[in-house]
Design a protein around this motif. Structure first.
Motif, PDB file in Angstrom:
ATOM      1  N   TYR A 180      -2.338 -46.217  13.287  1.00 38.79           N
ATOM      2  CA  TYR A 180      -2.975 -46.600  14.544  1.00 38.79           C
ATOM      3  C   TYR A 180      -2.367 -47.895  15.076  1.00 38.79           C
ATOM      4  CZ  TYR A 180      -6.856 -47.515  17.821  1.00 38.79           C
ATOM      5  OH  TYR A 180      -7.615 -47.751  18.928  1.00 38.79           O
ATOM      6  N   ASN A 181      -2.202 -48.866  14.212  1.00 45.18           N
ATOM      7  CA  ASN A 181      -1.595 -50.132  14.620  1.00 45.18           C
ATOM      8  C   ASN A 181      -0.171 -49.932  15.122  1.00 45.18           C
ATOM      9  OD1 ASN A 181      -3.883 -51.636  14.022  1.00 45.18           O
ATOM     10  ND2 ASN A 181      -3.227 -52.059  11.920  1.00 45.18           N
ATOM     11  N   GLN A 182       0.545 -49.040  14.462  1.00 42.38           N
ATOM     12  CA  GLN A 182       1.912 -48.751  14.905  1.00 42.38           C
ATOM     13  C   GLN A 182       1.894 -48.096  16.281  1.00 42.38           C
ATOM     14  OE1 GLN A 182       4.287 -46.515  12.115  1.00 42.38           O
ATOM     15  NE2 GLN A 182       5.908 -46.107  13.612  1.00 42.38           N
ATOM     16  N   PHE A 183       0.948 -47.171  16.486  1.00 39.09           N
ATOM     17  CA  PHE A 183       0.825 -46.517  17.788  1.00 39.09           C
ATOM     18  C   PHE A 183       0.554 -47.549  18.882  1.00 39.09           C
ATOM     19  CE2 PHE A 183      -1.857 -44.804  21.147  1.00 39.09           C
ATOM     20  CZ  PHE A 183      -1.122 -43.709  21.588  1.00 39.09           C
ATOM     21  N   LEU A 184      -0.363 -48.469  18.624  1.00 35.75           N
ATOM     22  CA  LEU A 184      -0.691 -49.493  19.621  1.00 35.75           C
ATOM     23  C   LEU A 184       0.527 -50.363  19.939  1.00 35.75           C
ATOM     24  CD1 LEU A 184      -4.230 -50.746  18.486  1.00 35.75           C
ATOM     25  CD2 LEU A 184      -3.674 -49.015  20.206  1.00 35.75           C
ATOM     26  N   SER A 185       1.322 -50.653  18.930  1.00 39.61           N
ATOM     27  CA  SER A 185       2.499 -51.509  19.141  1.00 39.61           C
ATOM     28  C   SER A 185       3.572 -50.812  19.968  1.00 39.61           C
ATOM     29  CB  SER A 185       3.088 -51.939  17.792  1.00 39.61           C
ATOM     30  OG  SER A 185       3.707 -50.836  17.125  1.00 39.61           O
ATOM     31  N   GLU A 186       3.529 -49.476  20.003  1.00 38.95           N
ATOM     32  CA  GLU A 186       4.552 -48.700  20.704  1.00 38.95           C
ATOM     33  C   GLU A 186       4.085 -48.188  22.055  1.00 38.95           C
ATOM     34  OE1 GLU A 186       5.408 -45.690  17.863  1.00 38.95           O
ATOM     35  OE2 GLU A 186       6.600 -47.007  16.557  1.00 38.95           O
ATOM     36  N   ASN A 187       2.852 -48.502  22.442  1.00 36.89           N
ATOM     37  CA  ASN A 187       2.312 -48.028  23.709  1.00 36.89           C
ATOM     38  C   ASN A 187       1.654 -49.177  24.455  1.00 36.89           C
ATOM     39  OD1 ASN A 187       2.335 -44.787  23.754  1.00 36.89           O
ATOM     40  ND2 ASN A 187       2.041 -45.485  21.648  1.00 36.89           N
ATOM     41  N   LYS A 188       1.429 -48.981  25.745  1.00 32.73           N
ATOM     42  CA  LYS A 188       0.850 -50.033  26.573  1.00 32.73           C
ATOM     43  C   LYS A 188      -0.670 -49.979  26.493  1.00 32.73           C
ATOM     44  CE  LYS A 188       0.704 -51.950  31.248  1.00 32.73           C
ATOM     45  NZ  LYS A 188       1.161 -51.809  32.659  1.00 32.73           N
ATOM     46  N   VAL A 189      -1.244 -50.966  25.838  1.00 38.73           N
ATOM     47  CA  VAL A 189      -2.698 -51.077  25.717  1.00 38.73           C
ATOM     48  C   VAL A 189      -3.232 -51.784  26.962  1.00 38.73           C
ATOM     49  CG1 VAL A 189      -4.613 -51.953  24.337  1.00 38.73           C
ATOM     50  CG2 VAL A 189      -2.495 -51.200  23.209  1.00 38.73           C
ATOM     51  N   VAL A 190      -4.219 -51.157  27.607  1.00 43.89           N
ATOM     52  CA  VAL A 190      -4.822 -51.741  28.801  1.00 43.89           C
ATOM     53  C   VAL A 190      -5.928 -52.697  28.363  1.00 43.89           C
ATOM     54  CG1 VAL A 190      -6.037 -51.263  30.961  1.00 43.89           C
ATOM     55  CG2 VAL A 190      -4.327 -49.637  30.101  1.00 43.89           C
ATOM     56  N   ARG A 191      -5.829 -53.934  28.827  1.00 44.43           N
ATOM     57  CA  ARG A 191      -6.824 -54.947  28.448  1.00 44.43           C
ATOM     58  C   ARG A 191      -7.318 -55.679  29.700  1.00 44.43           C
ATOM     59  NH1 ARG A 191      -6.265 -55.047  22.956  1.00 44.43           N
ATOM     60  NH2 ARG A 191      -4.169 -54.756  22.077  1.00 44.43           N
ATOM     61  N   GLY A 192      -8.579 -56.097  29.635  1.00 43.10           N
ATOM     62  CA  GLY A 192      -9.115 -56.937  30.691  1.00 43.10           C
ATOM     63  C   GLY A 192      -9.578 -56.222  31.947  1.00 43.10           C
ATOM     64  N   THR A 193      -9.487 -54.910  31.982  1.00 44.51           N
ATOM     65  CA  THR A 193      -9.952 -54.169  33.155  1.00 44.51           C
ATOM     66  C   THR A 193     -11.376 -53.679  32.920  1.00 44.51           C
ATOM     67  OG1 THR A 193      -9.211 -51.996  32.389  1.00 44.51           O
ATOM     68  CG2 THR A 193      -7.591 -53.371  33.540  1.00 44.51           C
ATOM     69  N   ALA A 194     -12.020 -53.229  34.005  1.00 38.99           N
ATOM     70  CA  ALA A 194     -13.384 -52.695  33.889  1.00 38.99           C
ATOM     71  C   ALA A 194     -13.409 -51.466  33.001  1.00 38.99           C
ATOM     72  CB  ALA A 194     -13.931 -52.362  35.279  1.00 38.99           C
ATOM     73  N   ASP A 195     -12.395 -50.603  33.140  1.00 42.46           N
ATOM     74  CA  ASP A 195     -12.349 -49.397  32.308  1.00 42.46           C
ATOM     75  C   ASP A 195     -12.157 -49.747  30.834  1.00 42.46           C
ATOM     76  OD1 ASP A 195     -12.792 -47.626  34.357  1.00 42.46           O
ATOM     77  OD2 ASP A 195     -10.693 -47.025  34.591  1.00 42.46           O
ATOM     78  N   ALA A 196     -11.273 -50.685  30.553  1.00 39.40           N
ATOM     79  CA  ALA A 196     -11.030 -51.085  29.164  1.00 39.40           C
ATOM     80  C   ALA A 196     -12.296 -51.655  28.539  1.00 39.40           C
ATOM     81  CB  ALA A 196      -9.895 -52.107  29.096  1.00 39.40           C
ATOM     82  N   GLN A 197     -13.024 -52.472  29.308  1.00 44.92           N
ATOM     83  CA  GLN A 197     -14.270 -53.044  28.798  1.00 44.92           C
ATOM     84  C   GLN A 197     -15.322 -51.976  28.594  1.00 44.92           C
ATOM     85  OE1 GLN A 197     -14.654 -56.363  27.846  1.00 44.92           O
ATOM     86  NE2 GLN A 197     -16.452 -55.419  26.892  1.00 44.92           N
ATOM     87  N   MET A 198     -15.353 -50.978  29.505  1.00 39.99           N
ATOM     88  CA  MET A 198     -16.321 -49.890  29.363  1.00 39.99           C
ATOM     89  C   MET A 198     -16.054 -49.086  28.093  1.00 39.99           C
ATOM     90  SD  MET A 198     -17.488 -47.013  32.144  1.00 39.99           S
ATOM     91  CE  MET A 198     -15.804 -46.501  32.508  1.00 39.99           C
ATOM     92  N   ILE A 199     -14.795 -48.845  27.793  1.00 36.05           N
ATOM     93  CA  ILE A 199     -14.442 -48.128  26.558  1.00 36.05           C
ATOM     94  C   ILE A 199     -14.980 -48.890  25.348  1.00 36.05           C
ATOM     95  CG2 ILE A 199     -12.539 -47.367  25.075  1.00 36.05           C
ATOM     96  CD1 ILE A 199     -12.874 -45.668  27.566  1.00 36.05           C
ATOM     97  N   GLN A 200     -14.796 -50.207  25.347  1.00 42.01           N
ATOM     98  CA  GLN A 200     -15.278 -51.036  24.241  1.00 42.01           C
ATOM     99  C   GLN A 200     -16.801 -50.965  24.133  1.00 42.01           C
ATOM    100  OE1 GLN A 200     -13.525 -52.969  22.031  1.00 42.01           O
ATOM    101  NE2 GLN A 200     -11.540 -52.347  22.847  1.00 42.01           N
ATOM    102  N   ASN A 201     -17.481 -51.153  25.255  1.00 45.77           N
ATOM    103  CA  ASN A 201     -18.942 -51.194  25.238  1.00 45.77           C
ATOM    104  C   ASN A 201     -19.557 -49.869  24.807  1.00 45.77           C
ATOM    105  OD1 ASN A 201     -18.783 -53.818  26.153  1.00 45.77           O
ATOM    106  ND2 ASN A 201     -19.183 -53.301  28.296  1.00 45.77           N
TER     107      ASN A 201
END
Length: 271
Positions: free
Chosen positions: A46-67
């Motif tokens: 999973y960590n390798q996948f994240l390092s090889e792809n663009k992780v979206v951070r700080g957006t409303a959608d990204a925060q909604m996924i977390q919540n």
């Protein structure tokens, strides 16, 4: 004792001693490969996948996924504790990330590592739609479907060795081995996968409801998924149930999921 008999006994032994219990269904499941081996490898991949792809951070959608992910995980913990499975999630490491990718997809790796692609967000439409997808993906992790697929693959491979040995002197060996491969795929692997998807749908509805979301939203999600188009194979050739099958199942299971939610104090379900 010949080699064929030895293989048969080995497969039987593995099946008998390598079982776990699904805490939601109470059924025994294959667990030849232990989670103590699967989880660390899953976390690393999973960590390798994240390092090889663009992780979206700080957006409303990204925060909604977390919540929403945290709410569904909390619902899972509450359910498991209430049903005598406190500590079941000890080795899980929940993580939820949104990836910039047009694919209409989301997935979960063993141990609770979840990815949503940006392409699925227009289909989810809102927080409750995200919860429908999140509940399904978390359910895969809770039911250890990854472990079961790996274990089933080992048994299938062992069976293939047995067929190969048994037919080694036959002029039809190639045909027989191809038939074994096709037969186990259509008769075992694909139905096994579809069963997991339906099981994750049902468990996911319960988790949604306990987290305060209306499980009927999941049916609307699959109606939108169906309307989004794309060619799909016949159900018996697919790893997933058809959209119509899923919608019908969800409509049937939703009242029971709501009843579970009410047991945990939910009086109104967000849609």
């Amino acid at each position: 004792m010949n080699y064929k008999t030895t293989l048969s006994l080995a497969a039987l032994f593995l099946f008998m001693v390598s079982c776990a219990t699904n805490p939601f269904t109470g059924q025994s499941t294959l667990a030849i490969v232990p989670n103590s081996q699967i989880f660390p490898a899953s976390f690393q991949q999973y960590n390798q996948f994240l390092s090889e792809n663009k992780v979206v951070r700080g957006t409303a959608d990204a925060q909604m996924i977390q919540n929403v992910g945290q709410k569904i995980a909390t619902a899972a913990e509450r359910y498991l504790t209430a049903n005598g499975n406190a500590g079941y999630l000890t080795n899980y490491r929940w993580e939820y990330n949104l990836i910039e990718d047009p694919s209409v997809n989301a997935w979960c790796m063993p141990g609770g590592k979840i990815v949503f692609y940006t392409g699925i967000m227009p289909i989810t439409q809102n927080e409750a739609g995200v919860a429908a997808v999140m509940g399904h993906e978390v359910a895969h992790a809770l039911a250890n479907h990854g472990q079961q697929r790996m274990s089933a693959a080992q048994l299938q491979a062992l069976g293939a060795v047995g067929v190969g040995v048994a037919t080694s002197n036959s002029e039809n060996a190639e045909i027989i081995n191809q038939a074994y491969g096709l037969g186990t795929t259509l008769g075992v692997t694909l139905p096994f996968s579809r069963k997991h998807e339906s099981e994750a749908d049902k468990i996911g509805l319960t988790l949604m409801a306990i987290a305060g979301y209306d499980p009927l939203v999941a049916a609307d999600l699959w109606r939108r998924m169906k309307a989004s188009g794309g060619q799909t194979p016949p159900e018996f050739l697919s790893t997933h149930p058809s959209s119509d099958t899923r919608i019908n199942n969800i409509m049937q299971w939703a009242p029971q999921a709501r009843a579970e939610g009410r047991k945990f104090g939910v009086s109104q379900f967000k849609s």
